[in-house]
Enzyme design. Structure first.
Site, PDB file in Angstrom:
ATOM      1  N   GLN A 296       1.770 -15.780  -2.059  1.00 51.61           N
ATOM      2  CA  GLN A 296       2.046 -15.068  -3.100  1.00 51.61           C
ATOM      3  C   GLN A 296       3.066 -13.845  -2.633  1.00 51.61           C
ATOM      4  OE1 GLN A 296      -2.174 -15.352  -5.572  1.00 51.61           O
ATOM      5  NE2 GLN A 296      -0.529 -15.314  -7.311  1.00 51.61           N
TER       6      GLN A 296
ATOM      7  N   ASN B 264     -10.802 -19.817  -4.323  1.00 59.73           N
ATOM      8  CA  ASN B 264      -9.960 -18.762  -5.737  1.00 59.73           C
ATOM      9  C   ASN B 264     -10.280 -19.413  -6.795  1.00 59.73           C
ATOM     10  OD1 ASN B 264      -9.013 -15.953  -6.667  1.00 59.73           O
ATOM     11  ND2 ASN B 264      -7.524 -17.122  -7.097  1.00 59.73           N
ATOM     12  N   GLU B 265     -10.758 -19.122  -7.886  1.00 60.05           N
ATOM     13  CA  GLU B 265     -10.814 -20.115  -8.997  1.00 60.05           C
ATOM     14  C   GLU B 265     -10.451 -21.444  -9.389  1.00 60.05           C
ATOM     15  OE1 GLU B 265      -7.147 -17.911 -10.877  1.00 60.05           O
ATOM     16  OE2 GLU B 265      -7.762 -16.065 -10.958  1.00 60.05           O
TER      17      GLU B 265
HETATM   18  O1  IFM Z   1      -1.591 -13.877  -9.350  1.00 60.06           O
HETATM   19  C1  IFM Z   1      -3.539 -14.700  -9.872  1.00 60.06           C
HETATM   20  C2  IFM Z   1      -3.610 -14.929  -9.014  1.00 60.06           C
HETATM   21  O2  IFM Z   1      -3.046 -15.572  -7.826  1.00 60.06           O
HETATM   22  C3  IFM Z   1      -5.577 -15.832  -9.350  1.00 60.06           C
HETATM   23  N1  IFM Z   1      -5.975 -14.427  -9.936  1.00 60.06           N
HETATM   24  C4  IFM Z   1      -5.265 -14.312 -11.010  1.00 60.06           C
HETATM   25  C5  IFM Z   1      -3.958 -13.436 -11.369  1.00 60.06           C
HETATM   26  C6  IFM Z   1      -3.124 -13.523 -12.021  1.00 60.06           C
HETATM   27  O3  IFM Z   1      -2.822 -14.261 -12.923  1.00 60.06           O
END
Ligand code: IFM
Length: 405
Positions: A17, A152-153
């Site tokens: 990102q 992550n997630e």
């Molecule tokens: O930008 C994302 C991130 O990559 C993971 N958690 C949520 C953020 C906002 O949507």
């Protein structure tokens, strides 16, 4: 004063990102195919991390969460790139030089092309392949970092990739419209591969991800038993009015979104990272202001989300919480409420050891591109100038008030 002496205060980013030019990935390939926006140079954090960490220091942060790009470290299956390891060692050294504690996430959504093309987390041996990569990184970076999150997630990855079809590998469960609660970018439905079987794939991938975390945990512990290993879990706070049917709906939603995965993995967690962004109330809802993502502004739900995860009795940290707010209208108040939510949790004996705002700098918001502004620091994508938003100073003041070191 509720915050412990060594509480970690900071912000988070992820490699794809903000770094720029992570071309050897499934996302870059999807961009070439016109299925998601092209990321390109972005904030060029890969080269400008020192400048960004100087800002974090100026803002009083004593911790920073970032991710390692798997495709850089393992550009081909089983082949590891020492120059990229050296890059991340420099990043870690740069944090230490500023007295900022690093928190490393080993995988944040993007896959090396060789892995995605060979099936990604649909592969039977995915847990072993993933664990080998994680162990390699910890072996190489271990002397410079104590906190590692394996992934992550996982739910967000799998639901966007296998239910909604808005992210690679673009598989869409034919009945998804019935349950979709967030925005995914324009026109994505037409580009997704629609089927009923995507639901079964989703379930399979979720199981594999849990296994991959557990396997990576063991592999990391083999290399370095003293490391703190966590998983970063996205929690939606589902709640309801007093209507029993709505209460049942919220209970089921919390089970499906949060607890099924956590039950499979918490025993292989030294701590748990919580990412909180929004709530969903079933039944008579208050009208809330919206973030630029169209999510209700409901930062107080962070407290409820912490309570949900405290069920597993592992130390918690807020690995992400924040909002997209290009005008910086709501961010300061939002952060104040977030911090109060953590304080309230601490006062009730919930063990929380850190708070990372998302995000330190503006970032590529996946299928939505670069228009959603989450950063404490604004990025001018033309000049790469960094401009600290006013709300970042409000967070800095809160940190100053609560930091005891
Ligand atoms: O930008 C994302 C991130 O990559 C993971 N958690 C949520 C953020 C906002 O949507």
């Amino acid at each position: 004063m509720k915050f412990p002496k060594d509480f970690l205060w900071g912000a988070a980013t992820s490699s794809y990102q903000v770094e720029g030019f992570n071309e050897n990935t499934d996302w870059a390939q999807a961009a070439k195919q016109g299925r998601v926006p092209y990321a390109g140079r972005l904030a060029d954090h890969y080269h400008r991390y020192e400048e960004d960490f100087d800002i974090a220091k100026k803002l009083g942060h004593n911790a920073h969460r970032f991710s390692i790009e798997w495709a850089r470290i393992e550009p081909q299956e089983g082949v590891f790139d020492q120059a990229e390891i050296e890059h991340y060692r420099q990043v870690l050294r740069a944090l230490h030089a500023r007295n900022i504690t690093p928190m490393v996430t080993l995988w944040h959504f993007t896959l090396p092309l060789w892995f995605s093309e060979s099936g990604g987390f649909e592969r039977k041996d995915a847990p072993v392949v993933f664990a080998r990569y994680c162990a390699h990184v910890v072996r190489e970076l271990g002397d410079l970092c104590t906190h590692y999150a394996t992934m992550n997630e996982p739910n967000v990855y799998a639901s966007n990739g296998y239910l909604r079809g808005s992210w690679p590998p673009f598989k869409r469960f034919a009945l998804t419209d019935m349950v979709s609660i967030t925005n995914s970018g324009r026109g994505y439905k037409a580009r997704a591969e629609k089927s009923i079987s995507a639901l079964f794939l989703y379930r399979k991938v979720m199981r594999t991800l849990a296994e991959a975390h557990n396997c990576a945990y063991d592999a990391i512990k083999n290399v370095a038993p003293e490391k703190n290993v966590s998983v970063v879990k996205h929690v939606i706070y589902f709640h309801a009015n007093r209507n029993p049917f709505n209460m049942l709906r919220s209970w089921v939603a919390n089970q499906l979104w949060t607890h099924v995965f956590m039950r499979r993995t918490f025993h292989k967690c030294d701590s748990i990272g919580l990412n909180y962004y929004f709530h969903k109330k079933f039944g008579d809802t208050e009208v809330c202001e919206k973030t630029d993502m169209d999510w209700d502004i409901y930062p107080q739900g962070l407290y409820d989300a912490l309570r949900m995860l405290w069920k597993y009795k592992k130390p918690l940290y807020v690995s992400e919480a924040g909002l997209a707010d290009a005008q910086d209208r709501y961010r300061a108040a939002y952060i104040q409420t977030q911090v109060s939510a953590v304080e309230k949790a601490l006062s009730e004996g919930i063990d929380v050891f850190g708070h990372m705002y998302w995000s330190l700098i503006d970032n590529y918001e996946w299928a939505l591109g670069i228009d959603k502004k989450f950063g404490l620091v604004e990025i001018d994508y033309q000049t790469l100038e960094r401009r600290i938003r006013p709300s970042a100073w409000v967070y800095a003041d809160l940190i100053k008030k609560h930091r005891k070191d």
